[in-house]
Design an enzyme around this catalytic site. Sequence first.
Site, PDB file in Angstrom:
ATOM      1  N   GLU A 134       0.854  -1.186   0.000  1.00 34.91           N
ATOM      2  CA  GLU A 134       0.000   0.000   0.000  1.00 34.91           C
ATOM      3  C   GLU A 134       0.891   1.237   0.000  1.00 34.91           C
ATOM      4  OE1 GLU A 134      -3.622   1.980   2.685  1.00 34.91           O
ATOM      5  OE2 GLU A 134      -2.759   0.041   3.242  1.00 34.91           O
ATOM      6  N   ASN A 168      -6.575   1.430   2.931  1.00 33.28           N
ATOM      7  CA  ASN A 168      -7.274   2.693   3.167  1.00 33.28           C
ATOM      8  C   ASN A 168      -6.886   3.753   2.146  1.00 33.28           C
ATOM      9  OD1 ASN A 168      -8.330   1.392   5.385  1.00 33.28           O
ATOM     10  ND2 ASN A 168      -7.004   2.419   6.868  1.00 33.28           N
ATOM     11  N   ASN A 211     -12.268  -1.157  -0.344  1.00 36.61           N
ATOM     12  CA  ASN A 211     -11.523  -1.643   0.814  1.00 36.61           C
ATOM     13  C   ASN A 211     -12.229  -1.243   2.111  1.00 36.61           C
ATOM     14  OD1 ASN A 211      -8.871  -2.475   2.270  1.00 36.61           O
ATOM     15  ND2 ASN A 211      -9.237  -0.403   3.002  1.00 36.61           N
ATOM     16  N   GLU A 212     -12.535  -2.235   2.952  1.00 34.00           N
ATOM     17  CA  GLU A 212     -13.037  -2.001   4.323  1.00 34.00           C
ATOM     18  C   GLU A 212     -14.100  -0.907   4.372  1.00 34.00           C
ATOM     19  OE1 GLU A 212      -9.706  -1.416   6.951  1.00 34.00           O
ATOM     20  OE2 GLU A 212      -8.993  -3.476   6.692  1.00 34.00           O
ATOM     21  N   TYR A 250      -6.139  -9.192  11.952  1.00 30.38           N
ATOM     22  CA  TYR A 250      -4.834  -9.042  12.596  1.00 30.38           C
ATOM     23  C   TYR A 250      -4.954  -9.475  14.053  1.00 30.38           C
ATOM     24  CZ  TYR A 250      -3.915  -5.977   8.576  1.00 30.38           C
ATOM     25  OH  TYR A 250      -3.767  -5.460   7.314  1.00 30.38           O
ATOM     26  N   GLU A 298      -6.013  -9.358   3.758  1.00 30.77           N
ATOM     27  CA  GLU A 298      -5.162  -8.722   4.777  1.00 30.77           C
ATOM     28  C   GLU A 298      -5.115  -9.635   5.987  1.00 30.77           C
ATOM     29  OE1 GLU A 298      -5.628  -4.627   5.951  1.00 30.77           O
ATOM     30  OE2 GLU A 298      -6.329  -4.021   3.966  1.00 30.77           O
TER      31      GLU A 298
END
Length: 507
Positions: free
Chosen positions: A31, A76, A176-177, A248, A296
């Site tokens: 990223e 992000n 994304n997210e 994570y 991720e």
Amino acid sequence: MTSGALKATLVVDKSFVIAEVDKRIYGSFIEHLGRAVYGGIYEPGHPTAGALGFRDDVKSLVKELNVPIIRYPGGNFVSGYNWEDGVGPVEQRPRRLELAWRTVEPNEVGTNEFMNWAREAGSEVMMAVNLGTRGVDAARNLLEYCNHPGGTYWSDLRRSHGVEQAHKIKTWCLGNEMDGPWQIGQKTAVEYGRLAYETGKAMRLVDPDIELVSCGSSSSAMPTFPEWEAVTLDHTYDVADYVSLHQYYGNRDNDSANFLARSMDLEHFIKTVTATCDYIKAKKRSKKTMYLSFDEWNVWYHSNESDTKIDPWTIGPPQLEDHYNFEDALLVGSMLITFLRHADRVKMACLAQLVNVIAPIMTEAGGAAWKQTIFYPYLHASKYGRGVSLQPIVNSPKYDAQDYTDVPYLDSAIVHNEEQGELTIFAVNRHLEEGLHLKADIRGFEGYTLLEHIVLKHDDLKAVNTPAEQRVQPVQAAGTVCKDGYVDTLLSKASWNVIRLKKSAGL
């Protein structure tokens, strides 16, 4: 073997097939964040930098890992990114305020530069489109720029930028997210589902051969999970091929036994998303199976606890630079094992990230590139975990941790590569104090003999690697025996193990 050691057994058979392992589960992620790009893969003036400014020493380590696919450019970052800023003459590209991480994006590296680097590193690219501040139009134009051969505005613009041949990017992330309140352009499940469906529909009109990843919840801890998956997939199921998962783990409480059991949470996460996908499949009376892209995943908490403050609006500041210890490598190994045991549904996974930012590879400005502890289980799985994933029948002593009960000390996955005549046993011993006597029944693999037993171990769970010293690195284990269809070994306490067997020539 030590008679007093705890004992575990596993049975391996060719007929216990889970699925062919998709090599893309060994993917990664870069990223435009911190020193991942600027000061990571790209550092003009570095002694190893090539003509385009990319570090050859970093590229060599990426090639060593044999990374099949890399997600790009975010994360992000992508939710505020105008892809047009990163193409064309570099000297004409604008500098922008990058709002996700509050830095300045110089746009020296963009789509064509990254695609060229990825090819040289031996990787495909999983490209993400901006569904935060943008949508259908920007996504279809980017796809046309990248994949259409020529004769149209966007494809000819690419050719005018010196890229005659289309990039032919196969895999694309639809945002994304998007359920995260931190996300620029955060959306409700219905808002995202509608936008993602219409974007995917338009993109498939440009290039029917692409694969699309629908955006899942930002993590299993989100209050939107798993309702987000159910609602968004109700919209995107017919256009998407995968749904994304992000996760994570950390050890903030310094409870190592609990930390090493976190892969049980990962197991539950995968099963829940799989069940949700299958619910939507049944609801739609669809024949299509939705697959999982775990795009991720990693250990991430060290840098979150740092008191280091980053000045805003700088280029490539040192953000999210976790310095991984030995126990982090053990959990990374168990997470890889979990993906292998779910090879029937998990088809892609991206260790986040690849260089400097929560990464297996670290660099010094103007200096060395070096391997963190987590580099090694990732390397071993990518190198030896290609073939067919087999379901081991495991009998292991167990323990209870703060958040988990009946945690098996032995965590294991099996991969059979029939073409190469190799069988690999991946195993983590979670016991922090004792070795584990393992007896593996491989009688179904007649003529296979021991090739090697690689082990990653260290007496200090908190041991880290540095540019000056690789304190944690793999060694060859002693005492492992393969005889009469059984593998007999002692797995060291708190260890990552790769037991490789090879079919004898002529059998």
